[in-house]
Each structure stands twice: as C-alpha cells, then as structure tokens.
Design a protein around this motif. Sequence first.
Motif, PDB file in Angstrom:
ATOM      1  N   ASN A 243     -76.563  31.335 -22.919  1.00  0.00           N
ATOM      2  CA  ASN A 243     -75.872  29.859 -22.551  1.00  0.00           C
ATOM      3  C   ASN A 243     -75.059  29.832 -21.523  1.00  0.00           C
ATOM      4  N   GLN A 246     -77.187  30.104 -18.190  1.00  0.00           N
ATOM      5  CA  GLN A 246     -78.043  28.935 -18.129  1.00  0.00           C
ATOM      6  C   GLN A 246     -77.081  27.723 -17.456  1.00  0.00           C
ATOM      7  N   LEU A 247     -75.826  27.633 -17.922  1.00  0.00           N
ATOM      8  CA  LEU A 247     -74.948  26.580 -17.608  1.00  0.00           C
ATOM      9  C   LEU A 247     -74.472  26.844 -16.221  1.00  0.00           C
ATOM     10  N   LYS A 249     -76.257  28.439 -13.801  1.00  0.00           N
ATOM     11  CA  LYS A 249     -77.430  28.056 -12.849  1.00  0.00           C
ATOM     12  C   LYS A 249     -77.477  26.678 -12.789  1.00  0.00           C
ATOM     13  N   THR A 250     -77.149  26.058 -13.949  1.00  0.00           N
ATOM     14  CA  THR A 250     -77.539  24.534 -13.730  1.00  0.00           C
ATOM     15  C   THR A 250     -76.543  23.861 -12.805  1.00  0.00           C
ATOM     16  N   LEU A 251     -75.352  24.261 -13.080  1.00  0.00           N
ATOM     17  CA  LEU A 251     -74.150  23.780 -12.304  1.00  0.00           C
ATOM     18  C   LEU A 251     -74.367  24.098 -10.758  1.00  0.00           C
ATOM     19  N   GLU A 252     -74.941  25.294 -10.386  1.00  0.00           N
ATOM     20  CA  GLU A 252     -75.149  25.575  -9.207  1.00  0.00           C
ATOM     21  C   GLU A 252     -76.162  24.834  -8.453  1.00  0.00           C
ATOM     22  N   ARG A 253     -77.356  24.786  -9.335  1.00  0.00           N
ATOM     23  CA  ARG A 253     -78.425  23.853  -8.615  1.00  0.00           C
ATOM     24  C   ARG A 253     -77.819  22.280  -8.335  1.00  0.00           C
ATOM     25  N   LEU A 254     -76.888  21.848  -9.288  1.00  0.00           N
ATOM     26  CA  LEU A 254     -76.240  20.401  -9.414  1.00  0.00           C
ATOM     27  C   LEU A 254     -75.488  20.375  -7.920  1.00  0.00           C
ATOM     28  N   SER A 265     -69.433  24.270 -10.175  1.00  0.00           N
ATOM     29  CA  SER A 265     -70.248  25.668 -10.035  1.00  0.00           C
ATOM     30  C   SER A 265     -69.239  26.491  -9.766  1.00  0.00           C
TER      31      SER A 265
END
Length: 559
Positions: A243, A246-247, A249-254, A265
Amino acid sequence: MLKRLKIGNFAIIDKLDLNFYEGMTVITGETGAGKSILIDAISLLSGERASQDMIRFQEERAFIEGVFELDDKRRRKLFTEFGVTANPELVIERELAVNNKNSVKINGENKTLGDLKNIMRLILDIHSQFDTQRLLNPDSYLELLDNFQPERLERFLNSYQTRLAKLKQTESEYERLKRQKEALESKRDSLSAELTELRQLAFTPDELERLQDEADKLNNFDRVYEQFQLAIETIDGGALETNLYQLHKTLERLSGYSGEYKYLSDKITDHYYELEDLFREIRDKAQDLNFDPEELERLNGRIYLLQRTIEKYGKNLPELCQYIDSLEQLLADANGIDFNLQGQKKQLDEEFSQVVIDAKQLSQARQALAASITLELTTRLHELGLQSTKIEFKFSSAVPETPEAISGFKDDGIDAVDILISTNVGEPLKPLAKTASGGEMSRVMLAFKSIFVGSRQLETMIFDEIDTGISGKVARQIALSIKEIAKKCQVLSITHIPQVAASGDHHLSVRKVVEGGRTIAKAKYLDFSERVNDLAMMLSIGSPTPSTIDAAKELLLET
C-alpha cells in the motif's frame, strides 16, 4: 577660657547669666547654696551625661550655654580635626528635656556627646571631690598617669592596641581550626567508611533508572516477544509495504501533472525509506531478544543494593554522587588541617612575640614618664608643706609567657601601677591609698593637677573643694599653689577656706533665696568690702567680730 555661662531651669537655678575672667575666680557660699550646681552645669558643657532630675521642678526643659575664648592654635585644631564651624569663640549649648529629647550644639551645629567630650578634654579639666577619692583606688592610677602627656604614649599605645587586636583575631582563627580538627577527628573513621562504601558501589547518577528499564524488559519477556512477533507479522504480510508503494507511485504520477503536488511525492518518498529502516530495526530487535535468568537476577540484585543505599543515606543517586564529592573534599580538608594549624600557630607565635615587645615598650615609656612626673610631684609637694615627702610610681608588669595566656594582655597594656608615698623622714614608702590623710590626699591631688595643667596646656581648670580637710599654714600653701596654676590658665575654685578665698582675683558668692514660694540660687561678684565680710564670716564661729574683720582685710591685702 570660659567667658560666659548662661543657665536656665537647672536644679534650683531659675535664670543665671555670669561672665568669667582670666586668673583665679573663687566661689563661696553656704553648704547647699548651689555652688556645685554651677560645676554640674559646666560639667554638662564638657560632655558629661545628663539626667532628667537636673531639670528644675515643674519645668519642661533646662538650658546651659557656655562661651569659651580660645587661642588661635587651639581654635584651628578644633576647626580642622573636629569639624567645628569656624567662629571667633566656641559656643556650647546643652538642652535637657523631660521627654529625653536632649540636644548638644557646638557653634550652632548639632553634635554628639562623644564629639563634645573629645573637644572639651582639650580645653577644660574639672576636679571634684570624687577625683581626690580616686587616689584611694589604685585601679585609677594607670589612667591618671596616661592622661598627663598622652602624646608621649600615643605611638606606643596605638601600636600595642593594633597588634593586640590582630593577635586576638589570629588566636580566634587558630581556636576555630582546632575545634574543626577535633570535630573532624571524632568522625573521620565513619566518614572514611561511608566514602569507601559509596566508592565501591561505583554507580552513576542515572544507573537506577537504566537498570530498572532493563529489568522491566526481562520481567515482561513473554509479552515483549509476543508484541514483536505481531509487529513482524504485520510487516511480513505485505499489505502495509504494498500500500505504501502504491501510494508513493500515485503521488509521483500526480506531481507530473503539476509542480504544486511535488512536495507530496517528496514527503511520501522520505517516509517510505524511513519506514523501511524502521521495519529493519524491528526485525533486528526481535532477533536479538534473549531471556537470561542470570542477568535478570543480577539486575534485581543491583537494583536492591542501590535502593537500600538510597534509603540508608536518604539521598537519591545524583545526590549521593554529590555527597561523595563533599566527603572527598571534607577528608582532604581534614588531612590538610594540620598543615593549616601549623601555619596558624607559627603566625600566632610571631604576633604574640611582637605584642610582648610592644607591651614592654609601652611599659618602659610609662615608667620614663612616671620618673619625670615623680620629680615634678616631689617639688610641688615640698612647696605644699610636705617637705619630707617621697613619692614613687611602683609598676607591676605581668607579661604573658605563652599565646595560650593571651587574656593577660589588657587593652591598656600589661601594667598595674601603685603610688607609694612617705611623708616623714625615716619612714618607708607605703601605698598612698592606705597611708595618706585627707589633707595629704588633697595636696597630692593638687600637685598632680599643677603639673597636669602644664603638660596639657588647658584653657580652664575647675577645683571643687580640693582644699577639704586642711587649715592653717597648709591652707595658705594650697592657696598659693592654686594661684600659681592660675598664672597658666583660668581657674575657678569652690572653697570653704578663707586663705584660698582671699587669693582669688575675682570672688563669686552663691546664695539661696526664696521668691514666690520657690527656692532659687543666685550668684554675684563681690567688691572689696563684700569680700571682707564674706571672709570674716568664714573666720568667725558666729557673727563677724572686729578682729575677724581685721583678719579678713589682712588676708585680702596679703594676696
């Protein structure tokens, strides 16, 4: 010299304003007329203490004022040394009040009695009948001797007193160190035992808290192990790390969509790696867990020992660490106190030796002064009709032998003085206080005063019945001696002796009268005829006769 005396509401004096003159002034009057009240008033001007009883009955205040004329040298001395306001004359004022709010003024400025006494001792000497009685008390002889020429003894006396004061301080410190040593010696063994015990424990200020934490961990080993296993299962389950990944990576894409989200990120990246370190540390600590019964027993034993020590001394471990330091310092002081005592004893011995030297020098100076006084006294006594008289100052000088006998040093030196006298040929010298008659005492005191006035260069000398107990030829010799003193300074002499009264340059008569139902003392100067009558009264048993009047005239004309 005393120029003027003003008195108000003092004893039985209502108001009195008298001028005084150079030379010899005799004061006569019946017993109780108030002659001595004049002397009491002048005594207050010389710094004597006052009493409420001196205030006239039913009055609130009494007032005495004296005006003194001084030579230039003495006036300058007073102005510079005593801070007296510059003035051609010295004006002394004493006011007494029933509420004890008394005042002393010198040339209009408030002063203390001590100031007044120090000033007037340079100007005035008052002889009372008590002074003659002092010759019966050998304890007063040393002071009598020292007062003749104090400047000859001042240097020796000051040096002696200064060194004696220092010696007493050194002795006090020496005794303090001795008491300290005795106190330490009495408990040195117990203090050493305490220090040894505490040193052997070799504890640190925070050791008890650390040991208790270690013991708590071992005492709760099962629970600690269980919790670590739960923590590892949570980590190894994978969901937490997945988890977080995944969090991250999500913030990195954001953050790729807007720089505004980049800080999110960055934060999750930091926390992600911190958590990885934490997970690794948890696994390591779980792996290090090991239950050691012997270690637990050792810890509990050490904790018990420390707690018993805390209870025994009533101090926690940080306080015991400080106590160890204080014990070490105290025992170090105890070890060094002998050295300090030796140094203090050496200083004490050196200062003692110096005080002995100073005391002997002071004694020698006194004996030299006494020798010169003896020659003058002998001459004066011969002039006063004691032609066969020998007089001598006998010194008993007790020098303390050791510093332990420091109490043998008196504030005024090591001397005890007696006055020995022989008034008859072939008779040995004997103590004056035990052998001299009243008339001889008067003449001895007058001899003292005659050389005293010369040595002190006084302005005014007052005699209050110094001629008590004498008559005839001796009275004439007394009169001539007082007259001789009056050539050197102003003399006021209260007398009941006609020969003395006739010798005065001025004659003041004091009498009591009743006015308005109150007794009042009054005084007036007598002219020649009044003096004749006054002297005739002294010479008569009752009322004056022609022969006593003729004798009175003859006495006056002879002087």
